[in-house]
Write a protein that holds these residues in place. Structure first.
Motif, PDB file in Angstrom:
ATOM      1  N   PHE A 407      39.360 -29.843  -5.239  1.00 23.86           N
ATOM      2  CA  PHE A 407      38.389 -29.319  -6.202  1.00 23.86           C
ATOM      3  C   PHE A 407      36.959 -29.679  -5.787  1.00 23.86           C
ATOM      4  O   PHE A 407      36.734 -30.212  -4.700  1.00 23.86           O
ATOM      5  CB  PHE A 407      38.701 -29.823  -7.627  1.00 23.86           C
ATOM      6  N   TYR A 411      34.720 -29.471 -11.803  1.00 26.13           N
ATOM      7  CA  TYR A 411      36.131 -29.776 -12.031  1.00 26.13           C
ATOM      8  C   TYR A 411      36.378 -31.281 -11.993  1.00 26.13           C
ATOM      9  O   TYR A 411      35.622 -32.045 -11.387  1.00 26.13           O
ATOM     10  CB  TYR A 411      36.997 -29.064 -10.994  1.00 26.13           C
ATOM     11  N   SER A 412      37.489 -31.702 -12.616  1.00 24.76           N
ATOM     12  CA  SER A 412      37.804 -33.132 -12.715  1.00 24.76           C
ATOM     13  C   SER A 412      38.641 -33.647 -11.557  1.00 24.76           C
ATOM     14  O   SER A 412      39.064 -34.803 -11.572  1.00 24.76           O
ATOM     15  CB  SER A 412      38.537 -33.410 -14.038  1.00 24.76           C
ATOM     16  N   GLU A 495      35.345 -36.308 -19.806  1.00 23.12           N
ATOM     17  CA  GLU A 495      35.590 -34.902 -20.152  1.00 23.12           C
ATOM     18  C   GLU A 495      34.342 -34.081 -19.899  1.00 23.12           C
ATOM     19  O   GLU A 495      33.224 -34.540 -20.143  1.00 23.12           O
ATOM     20  CB  GLU A 495      35.983 -34.780 -21.634  1.00 23.12           C
ATOM     21  N   ASN A 499      37.674 -29.761 -18.826  1.00 18.84           N
ATOM     22  CA  ASN A 499      38.254 -30.455 -17.675  1.00 18.84           C
ATOM     23  C   ASN A 499      38.132 -31.947 -17.939  1.00 18.84           C
ATOM     24  O   ASN A 499      37.065 -32.430 -18.314  1.00 18.84           O
ATOM     25  CB  ASN A 499      37.521 -30.084 -16.389  1.00 18.84           C
ATOM     26  N   VAL A 510      44.679 -36.222 -14.839  1.00 23.64           N
ATOM     27  CA  VAL A 510      43.639 -35.196 -14.721  1.00 23.64           C
ATOM     28  C   VAL A 510      44.176 -33.843 -15.165  1.00 23.64           C
ATOM     29  O   VAL A 510      45.348 -33.514 -14.932  1.00 23.64           O
ATOM     30  CB  VAL A 510      43.116 -35.126 -13.268  1.00 23.64           C
ATOM     31  N   ILE A 511      43.317 -33.086 -15.828  1.00 23.22           N
ATOM     32  CA  ILE A 511      43.628 -31.716 -16.201  1.00 23.22           C
ATOM     33  C   ILE A 511      42.427 -30.846 -15.869  1.00 23.22           C
ATOM     34  O   ILE A 511      41.278 -31.221 -16.139  1.00 23.22           O
ATOM     35  CB  ILE A 511      43.989 -31.608 -17.701  1.00 23.22           C
ATOM     36  N   ASN A 512      42.676 -29.700 -15.250  1.00 21.61           N
ATOM     37  CA  ASN A 512      41.633 -28.732 -14.936  1.00 21.61           C
ATOM     38  C   ASN A 512      41.997 -27.387 -15.543  1.00 21.61           C
ATOM     39  O   ASN A 512      43.136 -26.919 -15.418  1.00 21.61           O
ATOM     40  CB  ASN A 512      41.459 -28.588 -13.423  1.00 21.61           C
ATOM     41  N   ARG A 513      41.032 -26.775 -16.188  1.00 17.01           N
ATOM     42  CA  ARG A 513      41.238 -25.476 -16.823  1.00 17.01           C
ATOM     43  C   ARG A 513      41.342 -24.373 -15.767  1.00 17.01           C
ATOM     44  O   ARG A 513      40.903 -24.528 -14.635  1.00 17.01           O
ATOM     45  CB  ARG A 513      40.095 -25.146 -17.786  1.00 17.01           C
ATOM     46  N   GLY A 517      42.246 -24.249 -12.153  1.00 17.21           N
ATOM     47  CA  GLY A 517      43.221 -25.244 -12.569  1.00 17.21           C
ATOM     48  C   GLY A 517      44.398 -24.608 -13.277  1.00 17.21           C
ATOM     49  O   GLY A 517      44.385 -23.407 -13.592  1.00 17.21           O
ATOM     50  N   ASN A 519      45.754 -25.986 -16.206  1.00 17.29           N
ATOM     51  CA  ASN A 519      45.764 -26.437 -17.595  1.00 17.29           C
ATOM     52  C   ASN A 519      46.893 -27.422 -17.897  1.00 17.29           C
ATOM     53  O   ASN A 519      47.344 -27.530 -19.043  1.00 17.29           O
ATOM     54  CB  ASN A 519      45.849 -25.239 -18.560  1.00 17.29           C
ATOM     55  N   TRP A 521      48.407 -31.542 -17.316  1.00 15.14           N
ATOM     56  CA  TRP A 521      48.063 -32.904 -16.936  1.00 15.14           C
ATOM     57  C   TRP A 521      48.869 -33.338 -15.718  1.00 15.14           C
ATOM     58  O   TRP A 521      50.060 -33.071 -15.623  1.00 15.14           O
ATOM     59  CB  TRP A 521      48.337 -33.875 -18.090  1.00 15.14           C
TER      60      TRP A 521
END
Length: 609
Positions: A407, A411-412, A495, A499, A510-513, A517, A519, A521
């Motif tokens: 990423f 983004y996370s 947050e 993300n 970590v979660i990325n939309r 991503g 969506n 975890w």
């Protein structure tokens, strides 16, 4: 022992001065803009100068000392003389990072959960979702100024542009600042149509740039001017230098571009692999660590020769902008050495987030050319990076910029949040290799205060209640006294626009939309697997659930608001920009036209038949 005594001596002298100041003027030292201090030249010399240098959108492996092919001798020299961190994290976007960097407070509590250009209206209704630095936090500039430091800033601010929010009102004695998310590097003009002009300020007043402006050179010129204006008065200084480099538009002088022509002709995957290998050889990441290929990475071999030639130059201009920044940092270091101030100065260098992925791979895209022309830009090959040219880094080269991480900006994933951190200078001796201790952006403010012996603000400042700092000083790490400052049991939540991540010890969830991503975890050991290639969620479900529970506590404790399922950050920038520039009524009219236009076209076609 020797380095501990040196740092202790610096901190002790400053601590004594702080206590004297508090006993003379009361506990709330910040009640006046400037506190007159009677400081002996000897005690003042014991307090180090501090220079905090912030790159913009610099990728994890963009420095030579972190595995890059880019020539960065000034920063390499600082890295060789000090401490480099390989597990340092910041927010994945500029304004939240800057808020946390300067205050040591979580971005949601500091009023900057996102850049203001991307905050949707349903979130803007809340006071802590304005995208500007709240009055409930104190900057380290204010605290240092109150303790007798000169405080200077030259560069990008992006934390508010009303008089009470500009850096001149937030603790900086002398300033020249750009208030927007970005701007041109060659002239005073906006880089996006959401701004009607490039908003530059000097000491709180509107400011016109000189005709010979180039951002990196200009910002160092002003920093030297500010420092030189008070040399010899016995007071130490704090200088904050947030560069525009390498935020788009990516631009650089021709002499720097020429050095990288031909360097990137083999493409982004070869570059990503090469940096990955060098990072392992240097000890930045563990041997044998793997990386993922981002879905946005194009097939280099599928491009035409003309397309390869153009894309290689885009990266060459990016590398040139990094080296130009390093060159001008070198000028600042040389000035300090010449004036005898270098040996009493601590340098902190980092980036606000990872590399930004922006721009079509197709340089001949008609819509892109039209949009650039409306802003007074071209993207022609021959002048790419020069005055009047707009350049950015496509996702494929952005993935190489953050290699071997996944990423990038916004983004996370580690590529958006993990960036270089180098600390060197007065009282800090070289440590071999890299510290892989988990460190976070909120740690910088308490570290600066600890280095200078200035007390944290506690719960009140200037007659008002303020947020306490949540970061931890890195001074024990810099002394070599400890292996980490954040215990394995401590959870650090994060947050940005849906993300999200939470760090605990060596682990990260970590979660990325979407669309990039999924969506979902995921759980990673980011010490052994910095590339986030091995999801441990299935193997360690208990740890995942524990960390998810801690993340929910972080959300509740910090007032994190959800985004709507259809939220799109780039679309929100356009909507907010139109509304801010043209007003709600005109925006509604434009949206109405867009909605009704298809029906009108269908009606006309039916009428013609």
């Amino acid at each position: 022992m020797r380095k501990s005594r040196a740092l202790g001596k610096l901190a002790f002298g400053a601590a004594v001065l702080t206590l004297l100041c508090q006993s003379s003027f009361g506990q709330d030292v910040g009640s006046t803009r400037k506190t007159e201090l009677l400081v002996s030249a000897k005690d003042s010399f014991q307090r180090p100068n501090v220079i905090l240098i912030l790159a913009d959108d610099l990728g994890f492996s963009d420095l030579a000392s972190y595995g890059s092919e880019i020539n960065t001798p000034s920063l390499s020299a600082l890295a060789a003389a000090g401490v480099s961190f390989s597990n340092y994290h910041t927010a994945a976007s500029c304004a939240p990072s800057r808020a946390m960097l300067l205050t040591g407070v979580d971005s949601h509590r500091a009023g900057v959960p996102n850049i203001p250009e991307m905050i949707p209206p349903q979130q803007r209704q809340h006071s802590h979702y304005q995208g500007v630095l709240g009055r409930n936090v104190v900057t380290i500039a204010s605290l240092l100024q109150d303790s007798g430091y000169h405080t200077y800033m030259a560069g990008k601010w992006h934390l508010g542009m009303t008089p009470d929010l500009l850096p001149y009102s937030r603790g900086f004695e002398r300033t020249v600042s750009m208030a927007d998310s970005g701007a041109d590097n060659w002239e005073q003009k906006p880089y996006l149509p959401i701004y009607d002009k490039a908003n530059w300020f000097a000491d709180g007043e509107r400011f016109d740039l000189p005709d010979d402006f180039y951002s990196s050179r200009f910002l160092i010129d002003k920093t030297i001017e500010f420092i030189d204006g008070n040399t010899g008065d016995g007071q130490p200084f704090f200088a904050y230098v947030p560069f525009q480099a390498v935020h788009m538009p990516v631009q650089a002088p021709q002499e720097f571009i020429d050095r990288y022509m031909g360097v990137y002709d083999q493409g982004w995957e070869v570059l990503r692999q090469g940096r990955h290998t060098r990072a392992m050889d240097l000890g930045v990441i563990p041997q044998g660590s793997t990386r993922v290929t981002m879905s946005t990475t194009e097939d280099w071999d599928a491009l035409s020769q003309a397309e390869k030639r153009y894309q290689a130059k885009r990266m060459a201009v990016y590398a040139a902008m990094v080296e130009a920044m390093d060159h001008h940092i070198g000028r600042l270091l040389a000035y300090l050495k010449t004036t005898g101030q270098y040996d009493n100065t601590v340098f902190i260098f980092t980036s606000d987030n990872g590399s930004e992925a922006s721009g079509s791979v197709d340089p001949d895209n008609a819509l892109t050319r039209f949009a650039l022309a409306r802003q007074g830009y071209t993207n022609e090959y021959d002048t790419l990076g020069l005055k009047g040219s707009f350049n950015s880094l496509p996702p494929s080269f952005s993935s190489a910029s953050v290699s071997p991480l996944a990423f990038y900006k916004f983004y996370s994933g580690e590529g958006g949040m993990r960036v270089p951190l180098v600390v060197a200078g007065a009282g800090i001796e070289k440590q071999e290799g890299f510290s892989n201790a988990l460190t976070y952006v909120t740690d910088i403010a308490p570290t600066v205060l600890d280095l200078t012996g200035v007390a944290e603000p506690g719960g009140r400042y200037g007659g008002r209640v303020v947020e306490p700092m949540i970061g931890r000083t890195l001074l024990p790490l810099l002394r070599g006294d400890v292996a980490r400052v954040h215990p394995d049991s401590e959870a650090i939540g994060y947050e940005l626009a849906g993300n999200a991540a939470l760090f605990r010890g060596d682990y990260k969830i970590v979660i990325n939309r979407g669309p990039l991503g999924d969506n979902q975890w995921h759980l990673f050991n980011i010490v052994t697997d910095p590339g986030e290639a091995q999801d441990l969620a299935g193997k360690m479900p208990g740890l995942l659930q524990d960390m998810l529970s801690e993340y929910q506590s972080y959300v509740a404790d910090n007032g994190v608001l959800p985004v709507l399922p259809n939220y799109n950050d780039r679309r929100q920038v356009a909507i907010n920009g139109l509304q801010d520039r043209f007003g709600r009524q005109i925006l509604l009219a434009l949206l109405s036209v867009l909605v009704l236009l298809p029906f009108f076209i269908a009606y006309r076609l039916r009428y013609r038949r």
